[in-house]
Design an enzyme around this catalytic site. Structure first.
Site, PDB file in Angstrom:
ATOM      1  N   ARG A  88      -2.926  -5.518   1.946  1.00 39.06           N
ATOM      2  CA  ARG A  88      -2.005  -5.709   1.069  1.00 39.06           C
ATOM      3  C   ARG A  88      -1.427  -7.109   1.095  1.00 39.06           C
ATOM      4  NH1 ARG A  88      -0.587   0.321   1.226  1.00 39.06           N
ATOM      5  NH2 ARG A  88       1.173   0.761  -0.368  1.00 39.06           N
ATOM      6  N   ARG A 127       7.275  12.699  -7.786  1.00 40.44           N
ATOM      7  CA  ARG A 127       6.555  12.786  -6.464  1.00 40.44           C
ATOM      8  C   ARG A 127       7.665  13.268  -5.390  1.00 40.44           C
ATOM      9  NH1 ARG A 127       2.647   8.552  -3.967  1.00 40.44           N
ATOM     10  NH2 ARG A 127       4.390   7.743  -2.976  1.00 40.44           N
ATOM     11  N   ARG A 144       9.654  -1.397  -3.208  1.00 40.38           N
ATOM     12  CA  ARG A 144       8.031  -1.285  -2.780  1.00 40.38           C
ATOM     13  C   ARG A 144       7.356  -1.849  -3.942  1.00 40.38           C
ATOM     14  NH1 ARG A 144       7.712   4.606  -2.229  1.00 40.38           N
ATOM     15  NH2 ARG A 144       5.372   4.524  -2.879  1.00 40.38           N
TER      16      ARG A 144
HETATM   17  P1  AMP Z   1       1.575   3.946   0.890  1.00 40.64           P
HETATM   18  O1  AMP Z   1       1.159   5.374   0.988  1.00 40.64           O
HETATM   19  O2  AMP Z   1      -0.166   3.329   0.847  1.00 40.64           O
HETATM   20  O3  AMP Z   1       1.935   3.861  -0.221  1.00 40.64           O
HETATM   21  O4  AMP Z   1       2.064   3.232   2.038  1.00 40.64           O
HETATM   22  C1  AMP Z   1       3.164   3.631   2.561  1.00 40.64           C
HETATM   23  C2  AMP Z   1       3.667   2.615   3.437  1.00 40.64           C
HETATM   24  O5  AMP Z   1       3.253   2.387   4.815  1.00 40.64           O
HETATM   25  C3  AMP Z   1       4.257   1.379   2.934  1.00 40.64           C
HETATM   26  O6  AMP Z   1       5.125   1.208   1.958  1.00 40.64           O
HETATM   27  C4  AMP Z   1       4.276   0.336   3.897  1.00 40.64           C
HETATM   28  O7  AMP Z   1       5.453   0.167   4.521  1.00 40.64           O
HETATM   29  C5  AMP Z   1       3.113   1.151   5.008  1.00 40.64           C
HETATM   30  N1  AMP Z   1       1.931   0.361   4.511  1.00 40.64           N
HETATM   31  C6  AMP Z   1       0.684   1.091   4.285  1.00 40.64           C
HETATM   32  N2  AMP Z   1      -0.223   0.249   4.099  1.00 40.64           N
HETATM   33  C7  AMP Z   1       0.096  -0.861   4.542  1.00 40.64           C
HETATM   34  C8  AMP Z   1      -0.733  -2.157   4.799  1.00 40.64           C
HETATM   35  N3  AMP Z   1      -1.884  -2.527   4.271  1.00 40.64           N
HETATM   36  N4  AMP Z   1       0.161  -3.189   5.246  1.00 40.64           N
HETATM   37  C9  AMP Z   1       1.466  -3.038   5.526  1.00 40.64           C
HETATM   38  N5  AMP Z   1       1.999  -1.743   5.398  1.00 40.64           N
HETATM   39  C10 AMP Z   1       1.494  -0.883   5.108  1.00 40.64           C
END
Ligand code: AMP
Length: 191
Positions: A88, A127, A144
């Site tokens: 990311r 969601r 986000r």
């Molecule tokens: P997601 O389920 O992919 O939307 O991830 C939920 C949260 O986890 C994100 O908003 C970040 O806080 C953290 N997160 C997930 N993947 C990453 C990543 N590759 N780098 C940093 N934070 C992450």
């Protein structure tokens, strides 16, 4: 196959990742899911990650990279994997390059799900009602989206320049989107 699935929050990455990974018989590795599992188990990693997740910010690169390195070292990921939500940041791209090069393989493709921004917020609010994720409140959703635009969207150009990018329309029924993704991947030769 070594694949990345990218897209803004709410684009349906998690749902598509499961179908695509199943099709190629590789694990779908979601950093968000691993963080959430750690949060619910109350591990030190979970305690640290939660502060960032609840605010809609990214967990620091060193923490995230270390976690992914351990995960793709596991036996089920030896013959390939689909990464959902990683990399990311540009620093994570470099780290992943190193991890894959170390195994003597290469990345095969990066799929980006594109979506209409208004539709994304609507999906995430929906969601929030069904899944009750702590980071699906309207303020955090907006944060986000901003963080995605600032830190993750630039990765699209990086992978486009490498000739790895496959853009897929993420709008429509889940099954339609899956069919588009699989269609687009049919032409990819694996390393
Ligand atoms: P997601 O389920 O992919 O939307 O991830 C939920 C949260 O986890 C994100 O908003 C970040 O806080 C953290 N997160 C997930 N993947 C990453 C990543 N590759 N780098 C940093 N934070 C992450």
């Amino acid at each position: 196959m070594r694949l990345i699935l990218m897209g803004p929050p709410g684009a349906g990455k998690g749902t598509q990742a499961k179908y695509v990974a199943e099709k190629f018989d590789i694990p779908a590795i979601s950093t968000g899911d691993i963080f959430r599992a750690n949060v619910s188990q109350g591990t030190p990693l979970g305690v640290e990650a939660k502060r960032y997740m609840d605010a809609g910010e990214y967990v620091p690169d060193e923490v995230t990279n270390h976690m992914v390195r351990n995960r793709i070292d596991e036996p089920d990921a030896k013959s390939g994997f689909l990464l959902d939500g990683y990399p990311r940041t540009l620093a994570q791209v470099e780290e992943l390059d190193g991890m894959i090069a170390f195994t003597g393989h290469r990345l095969d493709a990066v799929v980006v799900l594109s979506c209409d921004p208004d539709e994304l917020v609507a999906r995430l609010l929906q969601r929030a009602q069904t899944d009750g994720r702590a980071d699906d409140t309207e303020d955090v959703i907006r944060r986000r989206q901003e963080v995605y635009l600032e830190q993750t969207a630039p990765l699209i150009e990086v992978y486009r320049e490498r000739g790895l990018l496959i853009e897929v329309d993420g709008m429509g029924e889940v099954g339609e989107v899956t069919a588009r993704v699989l269609d687009a991947l049919a032409g990819v030769t694996q390393s």
